[in-house]
Write a protein that holds these residues in place. Structure first.
Motif, PDB file in Angstrom:
ATOM      1  N   TYR A  27     -65.364  32.170   3.549  1.00  0.00           N
ATOM      2  CA  TYR A  27     -66.578  32.389   2.773  1.00  0.00           C
ATOM      3  C   TYR A  27     -66.268  32.665   1.299  1.00  0.00           C
ATOM      4  O   TYR A  27     -66.996  32.235   0.414  1.00  0.00           O
ATOM      5  CB  TYR A  27     -67.365  33.554   3.382  1.00  0.00           C
ATOM      6  CG  TYR A  27     -68.676  33.828   2.704  1.00  0.00           C
ATOM      7  CD1 TYR A  27     -69.751  32.966   2.865  1.00  0.00           C
ATOM      8  CD2 TYR A  27     -68.847  34.945   1.895  1.00  0.00           C
ATOM      9  CE1 TYR A  27     -70.961  33.204   2.251  1.00  0.00           C
ATOM     10  CE2 TYR A  27     -70.053  35.192   1.280  1.00  0.00           C
ATOM     11  CZ  TYR A  27     -71.106  34.322   1.457  1.00  0.00           C
ATOM     12  OH  TYR A  27     -72.303  34.558   0.840  1.00  0.00           O
ATOM     13  N   LEU A  28     -65.168  33.347   1.018  1.00  0.00           N
ATOM     14  CA  LEU A  28     -64.825  33.684  -0.366  1.00  0.00           C
ATOM     15  C   LEU A  28     -64.026  32.571  -1.045  1.00  0.00           C
ATOM     16  O   LEU A  28     -64.277  32.232  -2.190  1.00  0.00           O
ATOM     17  CB  LEU A  28     -64.049  34.996  -0.406  1.00  0.00           C
ATOM     18  CG  LEU A  28     -64.816  36.217   0.107  1.00  0.00           C
ATOM     19  CD1 LEU A  28     -63.907  37.433   0.149  1.00  0.00           C
ATOM     20  CD2 LEU A  28     -66.032  36.485  -0.749  1.00  0.00           C
ATOM     21  N   ASN A  29     -63.033  32.018  -0.355  1.00  0.00           N
ATOM     22  CA  ASN A  29     -62.232  30.904  -0.891  1.00  0.00           C
ATOM     23  C   ASN A  29     -62.842  29.609  -0.367  1.00  0.00           C
ATOM     24  O   ASN A  29     -62.330  29.000   0.545  1.00  0.00           O
ATOM     25  CB  ASN A  29     -60.782  30.998  -0.431  1.00  0.00           C
ATOM     26  CG  ASN A  29     -60.133  32.282  -0.856  1.00  0.00           C
ATOM     27  OD1 ASN A  29     -60.510  32.854  -1.859  1.00  0.00           O
ATOM     28  ND2 ASN A  29     -59.179  32.751  -0.087  1.00  0.00           N
ATOM     29  N   ASN A  30     -63.947  29.191  -0.947  1.00  0.00           N
ATOM     30  CA  ASN A  30     -64.697  28.080  -0.372  1.00  0.00           C
ATOM     31  C   ASN A  30     -64.541  26.763  -1.126  1.00  0.00           C
ATOM     32  O   ASN A  30     -65.310  25.844  -0.908  1.00  0.00           O
ATOM     33  CB  ASN A  30     -66.180  28.441  -0.275  1.00  0.00           C
ATOM     34  CG  ASN A  30     -66.789  28.758  -1.617  1.00  0.00           C
ATOM     35  OD1 ASN A  30     -66.133  28.655  -2.639  1.00  0.00           O
ATOM     36  ND2 ASN A  30     -68.041  29.144  -1.608  1.00  0.00           N
ATOM     37  N   ARG A  31     -63.551  26.663  -1.987  1.00  0.00           N
ATOM     38  CA  ARG A  31     -63.375  25.429  -2.761  1.00  0.00           C
ATOM     39  C   ARG A  31     -61.911  25.292  -3.169  1.00  0.00           C
ATOM     40  O   ARG A  31     -61.276  26.259  -3.593  1.00  0.00           O
ATOM     41  CB  ARG A  31     -64.257  25.491  -3.998  1.00  0.00           C
ATOM     42  CG  ARG A  31     -64.193  24.289  -4.871  1.00  0.00           C
ATOM     43  CD  ARG A  31     -65.075  24.508  -6.103  1.00  0.00           C
ATOM     44  NE  ARG A  31     -64.913  23.457  -7.054  1.00  0.00           N
ATOM     45  CZ  ARG A  31     -65.772  22.462  -7.220  1.00  0.00           C
ATOM     46  NH1 ARG A  31     -66.860  22.405  -6.496  1.00  0.00           N
ATOM     47  NH2 ARG A  31     -65.545  21.537  -8.117  1.00  0.00           N
ATOM     48  N   VAL A  32     -61.388  24.080  -3.062  1.00  0.00           N
ATOM     49  CA  VAL A  32     -60.033  23.794  -3.515  1.00  0.00           C
ATOM     50  C   VAL A  32     -60.035  22.389  -4.128  1.00  0.00           C
ATOM     51  O   VAL A  32     -60.727  21.497  -3.656  1.00  0.00           O
ATOM     52  CB  VAL A  32     -59.001  23.930  -2.367  1.00  0.00           C
ATOM     53  CG1 VAL A  32     -59.237  22.924  -1.282  1.00  0.00           C
ATOM     54  CG2 VAL A  32     -57.591  23.847  -2.879  1.00  0.00           C
ATOM     55  N   GLU A  33     -59.276  22.233  -5.201  1.00  0.00           N
ATOM     56  CA  GLU A  33     -59.195  20.949  -5.903  1.00  0.00           C
ATOM     57  C   GLU A  33     -57.755  20.450  -5.904  1.00  0.00           C
ATOM     58  O   GLU A  33     -56.815  21.231  -6.062  1.00  0.00           O
ATOM     59  CB  GLU A  33     -59.676  21.095  -7.345  1.00  0.00           C
ATOM     60  CG  GLU A  33     -61.122  21.469  -7.481  1.00  0.00           C
ATOM     61  CD  GLU A  33     -61.578  21.540  -8.938  1.00  0.00           C
ATOM     62  OE1 GLU A  33     -60.821  21.096  -9.827  1.00  0.00           O
ATOM     63  OE2 GLU A  33     -62.691  22.040  -9.158  1.00  0.00           O
TER      64      GLU A  33
END
Length: 138
Positions: A37-43
């Motif tokens: 829920y907190l780390n919800n995006r990675v590029e």
């Protein structure tokens, strides 16, 4: 030569109902990243070509093959769906209401009041194989 970009994110609509969901992300079979829920995006900055992204949550896993062109960005979204625990909770709630309301109205108990428990016998975990879906902007 301009690199492309792959963005993996969790759906915004998942909201507070899926705070406990965790997904293990593997990019090109090597790099592991745990999304929650907190780390919800990675590029990822990638070279043009085909790339494989694997997402799993312990029970199930899905793989998405993406072709990125020069300077292009692709977004993969993890969309949680109905899970076994949520479905079971709803079914137990319906069964409980179906038993308690007749008892309160009639003020007695009959074996026929247990009929709302019958659908629980047909509720199986195997009916909920994929607890999420992967979508990609094309």
């Amino acid at each position: 030569m301009k690199n492309g970009k792959i963005v993996v994110r969790m759906s915004k609509s998942s909201g507070i109902y899926n705070k406990a969901n965790k997904y293990l992300l593997k990019f090109a079979g090597e790099e592991d990243f745990t999304m929650n829920y907190l780390n919800n995006r990675v590029e990822y900055d990638v070279f043009p070509g085909k790339h494989v992204v694997e997402v799993g949550n312990g029970d199930t896993g899905q793989m998405k093959e993406i072709e990125v062109k020069q300077g292009e960005s692709k977004i993969i979204t993890i969309n949680p769906s109905a899970t076994y625990k949520l479905g079971l909770g709803i079914m137990i709630g319906f069964a409980a209401v179906g038993i308690i309301i007749p008892i309160l109205i009639l003020k007695k108990f009959s074996i026929l009041m247990l009929i709302p428990l019958i659908p629980l016998g047909f509720f199986r975990k195997t009916q909920f194989k994929d607890s999420f879906a992967l979508t990609c902007n094309e």
